[in-house]
Scaffold this motif. Sequence first.
Motif, short mmCIF file in Angstrom:
data_model
loop_
_atom_site.label_atom_id
_atom_site.label_comp_id
_atom_site.label_asym_id
_atom_site.label_seq_id
_atom_site.Cartn_x
_atom_site.Cartn_y
_atom_site.Cartn_z
N ALA A 4 0.83 -1.21 0.00
CA ALA A 4 0.00 0.00 0.00
C ALA A 4 0.86 1.26 0.00
O ALA A 4 0.54 2.25 -0.68
CB ALA A 4 -0.93 -0.01 1.21
N TYR A 5 1.97 1.23 0.73
CA TYR A 5 2.87 2.39 0.75
C TYR A 5 3.40 2.69 -0.64
O TYR A 5 3.39 3.84 -1.09
CB TYR A 5 4.03 2.13 1.72
CG TYR A 5 5.14 3.12 1.55
CD1 TYR A 5 5.02 4.42 2.05
CD2 TYR A 5 6.31 2.79 0.88
CE1 TYR A 5 6.03 5.33 1.88
CE2 TYR A 5 7.32 3.70 0.71
CZ TYR A 5 7.18 4.97 1.21
OH TYR A 5 8.18 5.88 1.03
N TYR A 6 3.86 1.67 -1.35
CA TYR A 6 4.40 1.90 -2.68
C TYR A 6 3.33 2.32 -3.67
O TYR A 6 3.58 3.15 -4.55
CB TYR A 6 5.16 0.67 -3.18
CG TYR A 6 6.58 0.68 -2.67
CD1 TYR A 6 7.53 1.49 -3.26
CD2 TYR A 6 6.95 -0.08 -1.57
CE1 TYR A 6 8.82 1.54 -2.79
CE2 TYR A 6 8.24 -0.04 -1.10
CZ TYR A 6 9.18 0.78 -1.70
OH TYR A 6 10.45 0.84 -1.23
N MET A 7 2.12 1.80 -3.54
CA MET A 7 1.04 2.23 -4.42
C MET A 7 0.68 3.69 -4.16
O MET A 7 0.49 4.47 -5.10
CB MET A 7 -0.18 1.33 -4.24
CG MET A 7 0.02 -0.07 -4.78
SD MET A 7 -1.36 -1.16 -4.46
CE MET A 7 -2.65 -0.38 -5.37
N LEU A 8 0.59 4.08 -2.90
CA LEU A 8 0.26 5.47 -2.57
C LEU A 8 1.38 6.42 -2.97
O LEU A 8 1.13 7.53 -3.43
CB LEU A 8 -0.05 5.60 -1.08
CG LEU A 8 -1.35 4.95 -0.63
CD1 LEU A 8 -1.46 4.97 0.88
CD2 LEU A 8 -2.54 5.64 -1.27
N ALA A 9 2.64 5.98 -2.80
CA ALA A 9 3.77 6.82 -3.20
C ALA A 9 3.76 7.03 -4.71
O ALA A 9 4.02 8.13 -5.19
CB ALA A 9 5.08 6.18 -2.76
N HIS A 10 3.45 5.98 -5.46
CA HIS A 10 3.39 6.11 -6.91
C HIS A 10 2.27 7.07 -7.32
O HIS A 10 2.46 7.93 -8.19
CB HIS A 10 3.16 4.76 -7.58
CG HIS A 10 2.93 4.85 -9.04
ND1 HIS A 10 3.95 5.13 -9.92
CD2 HIS A 10 1.81 4.75 -9.78
CE1 HIS A 10 3.45 5.19 -11.15
NE2 HIS A 10 2.16 4.95 -11.08
N GLU A 11 1.10 6.94 -6.70
CA GLU A 11 0.00 7.84 -7.02
C GLU A 11 0.36 9.28 -6.68
O GLU A 11 0.04 10.20 -7.43
CB GLU A 11 -1.26 7.44 -6.25
CG GLU A 11 -1.89 6.16 -6.75
CD GLU A 11 -2.41 6.32 -8.16
OE1 GLU A 11 -2.99 7.37 -8.49
OE2 GLU A 11 -2.23 5.39 -8.95
N PHE A 12 1.05 9.49 -5.56
CA PHE A 12 1.46 10.84 -5.18
C PHE A 12 2.43 11.41 -6.22
O PHE A 12 2.28 12.55 -6.66
CB PHE A 12 2.12 10.82 -3.81
CG PHE A 12 2.69 12.14 -3.40
CD1 PHE A 12 1.84 13.16 -3.00
CD2 PHE A 12 4.05 12.37 -3.41
CE1 PHE A 12 2.35 14.39 -2.63
CE2 PHE A 12 4.57 13.59 -3.05
CZ PHE A 12 3.72 14.61 -2.65
#
Length: 69
Positions: free
Chosen positions: A53-61
């Motif tokens: 989830a951290y990497y998915m949210l970082a990518h979206e950001f």
Amino acid sequence: MFKFTLFLSLGRDAINAATIFVGYLLGGYMRKFDPLQQVKSRYLWAGIIMFIAYYMLAHEFLARVLHVW
């Protein structure tokens, strides 16, 4: 713009190399000492899901906020 993009890609590759090295060291430690012996599986799954989830949210950001900025 090309120099800026090249700089960002080099930084990203350096971070990926450091992450792989740290993961390799952690894997060796876990194989030798087996620290997860007493940990319940739900905590392990929660950690794996939070990591993804951290990497998915970082990518979206990066894709939606910084790219637009």
